[in-house]
Design an enzyme around this catalytic site. Structure first.
Site, PDB file in Angstrom:
ATOM      1  N   MET A 361      27.021  42.947  36.059  1.00 11.34           N
ATOM      2  CA  MET A 361      28.242  43.023  37.062  1.00 11.34           C
ATOM      3  C   MET A 361      28.762  41.592  36.828  1.00 11.34           C
ATOM      4  O   MET A 361      28.050  40.660  37.433  1.00 11.34           O
ATOM      5  CB  MET A 361      28.313  43.328  38.302  1.00 11.34           C
ATOM      6  CG  MET A 361      29.379  43.231  39.278  1.00 11.34           C
ATOM      7  SD  MET A 361      30.816  44.555  38.606  1.00 11.34           S
ATOM      8  CE  MET A 361      29.967  46.075  39.262  1.00 11.34           C
ATOM      9  N   GLY A 362      30.113  41.773  36.311  1.00 13.68           N
ATOM     10  CA  GLY A 362      30.738  40.100  36.250  1.00 13.68           C
ATOM     11  C   GLY A 362      31.577  39.672  37.220  1.00 13.68           C
ATOM     12  O   GLY A 362      31.710  40.622  38.206  1.00 13.68           O
ATOM     13  N   CYS A 363      32.217  38.793  37.296  1.00 11.99           N
ATOM     14  CA  CYS A 363      33.093  38.276  38.223  1.00 11.99           C
ATOM     15  C   CYS A 363      34.171  39.266  38.527  1.00 11.99           C
ATOM     16  O   CYS A 363      34.866  39.426  39.472  1.00 11.99           O
ATOM     17  CB  CYS A 363      33.535  36.469  38.133  1.00 11.99           C
ATOM     18  SG  CYS A 363      32.237  35.519  38.320  1.00 11.99           S
ATOM     19  N   THR A 364      34.669  39.628  37.343  1.00 12.43           N
ATOM     20  CA  THR A 364      36.155  40.431  37.221  1.00 12.43           C
ATOM     21  C   THR A 364      35.628  41.921  37.199  1.00 12.43           C
ATOM     22  O   THR A 364      36.302  42.973  37.141  1.00 12.43           O
ATOM     23  CB  THR A 364      36.968  40.139  35.939  1.00 12.43           C
ATOM     24  OG1 THR A 364      35.945  40.334  34.843  1.00 12.43           O
ATOM     25  CG2 THR A 364      37.194  38.753  36.231  1.00 12.43           C
ATOM     26  N   GLY A 365      34.189  42.253  37.274  1.00 12.83           N
ATOM     27  CA  GLY A 365      33.923  43.753  37.346  1.00 12.83           C
ATOM     28  C   GLY A 365      32.755  44.075  36.530  1.00 12.83           C
ATOM     29  O   GLY A 365      32.204  43.203  35.978  1.00 12.83           O
TER      30      GLY A 365
END
Length: 388
Positions: A361-365
């Site tokens: 899970m990254g910062c943008t999704g």
């Protein structure tokens, strides 16, 4: 004698309606207001009715509930009932069925599955209005199907208010990428949908929190539970949630085969929100919302709506495939745009082709992490499988 008096009263009312319409330039519209059961004094309902009718001379508000002690605003009508919720609802339904009112604003309404409401908020960053599709009710039982239907219904509501080509974005939630891909395919098949763009540097039609604050699109597509929370936050953030001060409420009802215009406000809605809700409902009635919904669904179906809904149902029913992970290797690249609900399946899709990948899970999704040497092949595989 009594019959003559009734006929005179009806004739007088008809003449009054004609004069009102001529003066305002709008067709006369009677909207019911469920005026009991809220968390604020009854005078809030009366203030809301007075404000709405001041702004629209062709609007007549009909209160439904116990007769208030305070005098009614000039021009307001009343259907007297007890305080019981069932009695209130029955009186409102009867008035709708008999044509005494053309639409209604209620604090509660048990919409059937397939019917949802489209709220409208004032975005704090720019003051621009934004539709939230949806905020109560449920257009479908499963999230992907519901959000896809909400997109079509949200556009129909916006069009009923005279916005000919509303811009639309999908809030970046679980299932949002799937829904956006379905909408994009429908656009490619001729659906005249105006996909808006995020204000973030990476753009796209997946909306972030910043976009909601700025109102970068006319219609924000979300699931009902998220939409309901958003409505509360936008409407009552200045009061700590005790009093909804801004916006147009949780919006008018829309659904396939649904011919009523019933809007929802909450028990915390104050007079400003209820006044706006009355105006919103009247605009939807005058804009022939049920007919607008039917036409928008027809246009969407011509571009493959039913096929996209069927594909979602097939995906929900498919069992997860068991695949052994290939040997681990360093993951120095990421692939974005995969729905969180599809993340594990997307990773298994790559494992099946002997490409090591990890779900993250990254910062943008959600992202799939993998070695840079495998990115191009992985993108091709994921696109072919419908994950990106």
């Amino acid at each position: 004698m009594v019959r003559q008096e009734n006929q005179r009263a009806l004739l007088g009312k008809a003449l009054e309606d004609l004069v009102t319409r001529a003066r305002s330039g709008k067709p006369l519209c009677r909207i019911g207001l469920m005026a009991a059961g809220g968390e604020h004094p009854q005078k809030e309902f009366l203030c809301a009715a007075a404000a709405a009718m001041r702004e629209d001379a062709a609007l007549i508000v009909t209160g439904v509930g116990p007769r208030p002690v305070d005098p009614l605003p000039a021009g307001m009508e009343w259907i007297e009932t007890g305080c019981d919720g069932g009695e209130l609802a029955a009186a409102m339904e009867k008035a709708l069925d008999e044509g005494r009112i053309q639409g209604a604003v209620a604090l509660h309404y048990p919409f059937p599955l397939g019917v949802t409401t489209v709220g409208r908020v004032t975005t704090p960053g720019t003051g621009a209005p934004m539709f939230v599709a949806s905020s109560t009710g449920m257009s479908a039982a499963h999230r992907q199907e519901a959000m896809l239907r909400n997109a079509v219904l949200g556009v129909a509501v916006a069009k009923s208010l005279g916005i000919c080509r509303p811009s639309l974005g999908v809030l970046n939630l679980d299932a949002a990428p799937q829904v956006l891909r379905a909408l994009t395919r429908m656009v490619e098949k001729g659906y005249a949908l105006n996909l808006g763009q995020s204000a973030r540097s990476d753009g796209g039609s997946l909306l972030r929190g910043n976009d909601l604050l700025r109102g970068t699109v006319d219609v924000c597509v979300t699931d009902t539970l998220t939409g309901n929370v958003l409505m509360k936050l936008f409407s009552a953030f200045t009061s700590g949630g005790l009093y909804e001060t801004t916006g147009w409420g949780y919006g008018p009802s829309a659904g396939e085969g649904w011919n009523k215009v019933v809007s929802i406000v909450s028990r915390a809605s104050g007079a400003p929100v209820m006044a706006n809700a009355l105006a919103y409902t009247a605009a939807a009635v005058r804009g022939n919302l049920p007919q607008m919904v039917a036409e928008e669904l027809r246009l969407a179906r011509a571009a493959g709506l039913d096929d996209e809904l069927a594909a979602f149902a097939k995906t929900d029913a498919a069992p997860a495939e068991t695949v052994q992970a290939p040997p681990a290797e360093p993951t120095d690249e990421e692939i974005h745009g995969i729905d969180v609900l599809d993340l594990e399946q997307a990773v298994r899709c790559l494992w099946k082709e002997k490409i090591y990948a990890e779900a993250a899970m990254g910062c943008t999704g959600p992202v799939v992490k993998l070695a840079s040497a495998n990115v191009d092949k992985a993108r091709t595989l994921l696109a072919a499988a419908g994950y990106i």
